[in-house]
Every structure is written in structure tokens, then in C-alpha cells.
Scaffold this motif. Sequence first.
Motif, PDB file in Angstrom:
ATOM      1  N   LYS A  47     -35.742 -31.768   8.527  1.00  0.00           N
ATOM      2  CA  LYS A  47     -35.391 -30.776   7.505  1.00  0.00           C
ATOM      3  C   LYS A  47     -35.064 -31.454   6.177  1.00  0.00           C
ATOM      4  N   LYS A  48     -34.372 -32.571   6.260  1.00  0.00           N
ATOM      5  CA  LYS A  48     -33.904 -33.236   5.046  1.00  0.00           C
ATOM      6  C   LYS A  48     -34.996 -34.031   4.334  1.00  0.00           C
ATOM      7  N   TYR A  49     -35.861 -34.738   5.099  1.00  0.00           N
ATOM      8  CA  TYR A  49     -36.812 -35.661   4.484  1.00  0.00           C
ATOM      9  C   TYR A  49     -38.275 -35.260   4.623  1.00  0.00           C
ATOM     10  N   GLY A  50     -38.576 -34.237   5.400  1.00  0.00           N
ATOM     11  CA  GLY A  50     -39.961 -33.835   5.595  1.00  0.00           C
ATOM     12  C   GLY A  50     -40.638 -34.663   6.669  1.00  0.00           C
ATOM     13  N   THR A  51     -41.919 -34.917   6.507  1.00  0.00           N
ATOM     14  CA  THR A  51     -42.721 -35.619   7.509  1.00  0.00           C
ATOM     15  C   THR A  51     -42.609 -37.129   7.322  1.00  0.00           C
ATOM     16  N   LEU A  52     -42.256 -37.818   8.423  1.00  0.00           N
ATOM     17  CA  LEU A  52     -42.035 -39.265   8.377  1.00  0.00           C
ATOM     18  C   LEU A  52     -42.776 -39.979   9.496  1.00  0.00           C
ATOM     19  N   PHE A  53     -43.193 -41.215   9.243  1.00  0.00           N
ATOM     20  CA  PHE A  53     -43.620 -42.089  10.317  1.00  0.00           C
ATOM     21  C   PHE A  53     -42.355 -42.613  10.983  1.00  0.00           C
ATOM     22  N   SER A  54     -42.343 -42.700  12.324  1.00  0.00           N
ATOM     23  CA  SER A  54     -41.136 -43.166  13.007  1.00  0.00           C
ATOM     24  C   SER A  54     -41.356 -44.434  13.830  1.00  0.00           C
ATOM     25  N   GLN A  55     -42.586 -44.970  13.824  1.00  0.00           N
ATOM     26  CA  GLN A  55     -42.856 -46.176  14.608  1.00  0.00           C
ATOM     27  C   GLN A  55     -43.806 -47.107  13.869  1.00  0.00           C
ATOM     28  N   ALA A  56     -43.515 -48.407  13.976  1.00  0.00           N
ATOM     29  CA  ALA A  56     -44.383 -49.450  13.414  1.00  0.00           C
ATOM     30  C   ALA A  56     -44.803 -50.371  14.551  1.00  0.00           C
ATOM     31  N   THR A  57     -46.111 -50.522  14.742  1.00  0.00           N
ATOM     32  CA  THR A  57     -46.638 -51.403  15.785  1.00  0.00           C
ATOM     33  C   THR A  57     -47.340 -52.581  15.119  1.00  0.00           C
ATOM     34  N   PHE A  58     -46.852 -53.784  15.411  1.00  0.00           N
ATOM     35  CA  PHE A  58     -47.397 -55.007  14.817  1.00  0.00           C
ATOM     36  C   PHE A  58     -48.284 -55.741  15.818  1.00  0.00           C
ATOM     37  N   HIS A  59     -49.403 -56.233  15.328  1.00  0.00           N
ATOM     38  CA  HIS A  59     -50.307 -57.087  16.099  1.00  0.00           C
ATOM     39  C   HIS A  59     -50.371 -58.425  15.367  1.00  0.00           C
ATOM     40  N   TYR A  60     -50.023 -59.504  16.082  1.00  0.00           N
ATOM     41  CA  TYR A  60     -50.044 -60.834  15.490  1.00  0.00           C
ATOM     42  C   TYR A  60     -50.250 -61.850  16.603  1.00  0.00           C
ATOM     43  N   SER A  61     -50.370 -63.110  16.253  1.00  0.00           N
ATOM     44  CA  SER A  61     -50.534 -64.131  17.296  1.00  0.00           C
ATOM     45  C   SER A  61     -49.568 -65.279  17.065  1.00  0.00           C
ATOM     46  N   VAL A  62     -49.167 -65.904  18.182  1.00  0.00           N
ATOM     47  CA  VAL A  62     -48.290 -67.073  18.160  1.00  0.00           C
ATOM     48  C   VAL A  62     -48.947 -68.125  19.036  1.00  0.00           C
ATOM     49  N   GLY A  63     -49.305 -69.240  18.434  1.00  0.00           N
ATOM     50  CA  GLY A  63     -49.963 -70.301  19.183  1.00  0.00           C
ATOM     51  C   GLY A  63     -51.254 -69.844  19.845  1.00  0.00           C
ATOM     52  N   GLY A  64     -51.984 -68.968  19.179  1.00  0.00           N
ATOM     53  CA  GLY A  64     -53.243 -68.470  19.713  1.00  0.00           C
ATOM     54  C   GLY A  64     -53.102 -67.344  20.726  1.00  0.00           C
ATOM     55  N   LYS A  65     -51.876 -66.976  21.059  1.00  0.00           N
ATOM     56  CA  LYS A  65     -51.635 -65.904  22.031  1.00  0.00           C
ATOM     57  C   LYS A  65     -51.317 -64.599  21.287  1.00  0.00           C
ATOM     58  N   ALA A  66     -52.079 -63.547  21.594  1.00  0.00           N
ATOM     59  CA  ALA A  66     -51.893 -62.250  20.928  1.00  0.00           C
ATOM     60  C   ALA A  66     -50.562 -61.627  21.329  1.00  0.00           C
ATOM     61  N   LYS A  67     -49.887 -61.059  20.339  1.00  0.00           N
ATOM     62  CA  LYS A  67     -48.592 -60.399  20.558  1.00  0.00           C
ATOM     63  C   LYS A  67     -48.657 -58.993  19.965  1.00  0.00           C
ATOM     64  N   ILE A  68     -47.950 -58.087  20.591  1.00  0.00           N
ATOM     65  CA  ILE A  68     -47.771 -56.730  20.072  1.00  0.00           C
ATOM     66  C   ILE A  68     -46.278 -56.447  20.096  1.00  0.00           C
ATOM     67  N   GLU A  69     -45.754 -55.979  18.978  1.00  0.00           N
ATOM     68  CA  GLU A  69     -44.346 -55.649  18.900  1.00  0.00           C
ATOM     69  C   GLU A  69     -44.174 -54.292  18.233  1.00  0.00           C
ATOM     70  N   VAL A  70     -43.304 -53.471  18.804  1.00  0.00           N
ATOM     71  CA  VAL A  70     -43.099 -52.104  18.309  1.00  0.00           C
ATOM     72  C   VAL A  70     -41.663 -51.976  17.788  1.00  0.00           C
ATOM     73  N   PHE A  71     -41.532 -51.395  16.615  1.00  0.00           N
ATOM     74  CA  PHE A  71     -40.238 -51.152  15.997  1.00  0.00           C
ATOM     75  C   PHE A  71     -40.095 -49.676  15.676  1.00  0.00           C
ATOM     76  N   GLY A  72     -38.895 -49.141  15.853  1.00  0.00           N
ATOM     77  CA  GLY A  72     -38.587 -47.813  15.343  1.00  0.00           C
ATOM     78  C   GLY A  72     -38.274 -47.949  13.871  1.00  0.00           C
ATOM     79  N   LEU A  73     -38.642 -46.948  13.094  1.00  0.00           N
ATOM     80  CA  LEU A  73     -38.363 -46.981  11.657  1.00  0.00           C
ATOM     81  C   LEU A  73     -37.083 -46.209  11.370  1.00  0.00           C
ATOM     82  N   ALA A  74     -36.446 -46.507  10.247  1.00  0.00           N
ATOM     83  CA  ALA A  74     -35.189 -45.859   9.863  1.00  0.00           C
ATOM     84  C   ALA A  74     -35.350 -44.355   9.910  1.00  0.00           C
TER      85      ALA A  74
END
Length: 143
Positions: free
Chosen positions: A115-142
Amino acid sequence: MIRNNSRAIAVASAALLIAPLVSLGATVTPTTAGAATPTRILTCTQKLTSKPATYTLSCADANAGWTGMSWTTWGATSATGRGILRQNDCTPNCVSGKFINYRATVTLSKIVTTKKYGTLFSQATFHYSVGGKAKIEVFGLAD
């Protein structure tokens, strides 16, 4: 005279079409192209933003966020960008830890409507690699 009758008939017809909707409690709101509010994200300081280059993911301690983000798409249901995911390794603890940068792709999703802010994205999903190994990390947004 014929022109005036045509207008009167058009107005009467519109009223007849709208009347049943109004009697059922519906509201009739005119719409215009481009009138929709864009989907945005909420910052830690409760400000709305779209396509931010820099963003803090963990508001309590600022131990994660993104920087240098370049958005390739920003739509009503998802957004995709490329940039740097910055995370504190919290080793040996978060106060003494160091920040590590990962080149990443992020997808914003999980739409919520408030009601206060309207339509928002609430999740961020990151795709990256560490030492050649694929990683996926999910964060909730404010929210």
C-alpha cells in the motif's frame, strides 16, 4: 442536429455500460498508455529506486551489496543486470572480515505489492563463480 443526437446516444450508451459496474461497487478509472507505475526496489533508507548502480543488500550490517551494476533489462516482473557482488567474508568475524568482489549477474524477481510503496521486487538472485565453481546466492530485498 444529427451530430448532436449521435453524441447523446454515445453518452447514454456509455452510461448504460458503466452503471452495472458502479452498482456492484466497482470503480471506473480512466487509463492512459504509460500510466503504470514501474516496479522498483526499496533501499535501506526506505527510498524507492529503479536501476541502481549501487545497492546495500544487508541493511543491518552492510555486509553485502552490489556496485557497478549495469542493467540489461528492467521490466514489470523481472530485471537483469551485470556488476559486482560485494560480500564480507566475516573471517574470523564480520567486524574483522574483508570484502570480496565477485563479477556477477543478478536477477530481480518475486513481485510484491504494498500500500505504501506500490509494486516492488523482493528478491535478488546472483550468479557468479569462485575458483571456477558456479555459485547461486539469493537475497531478500529491503521491504
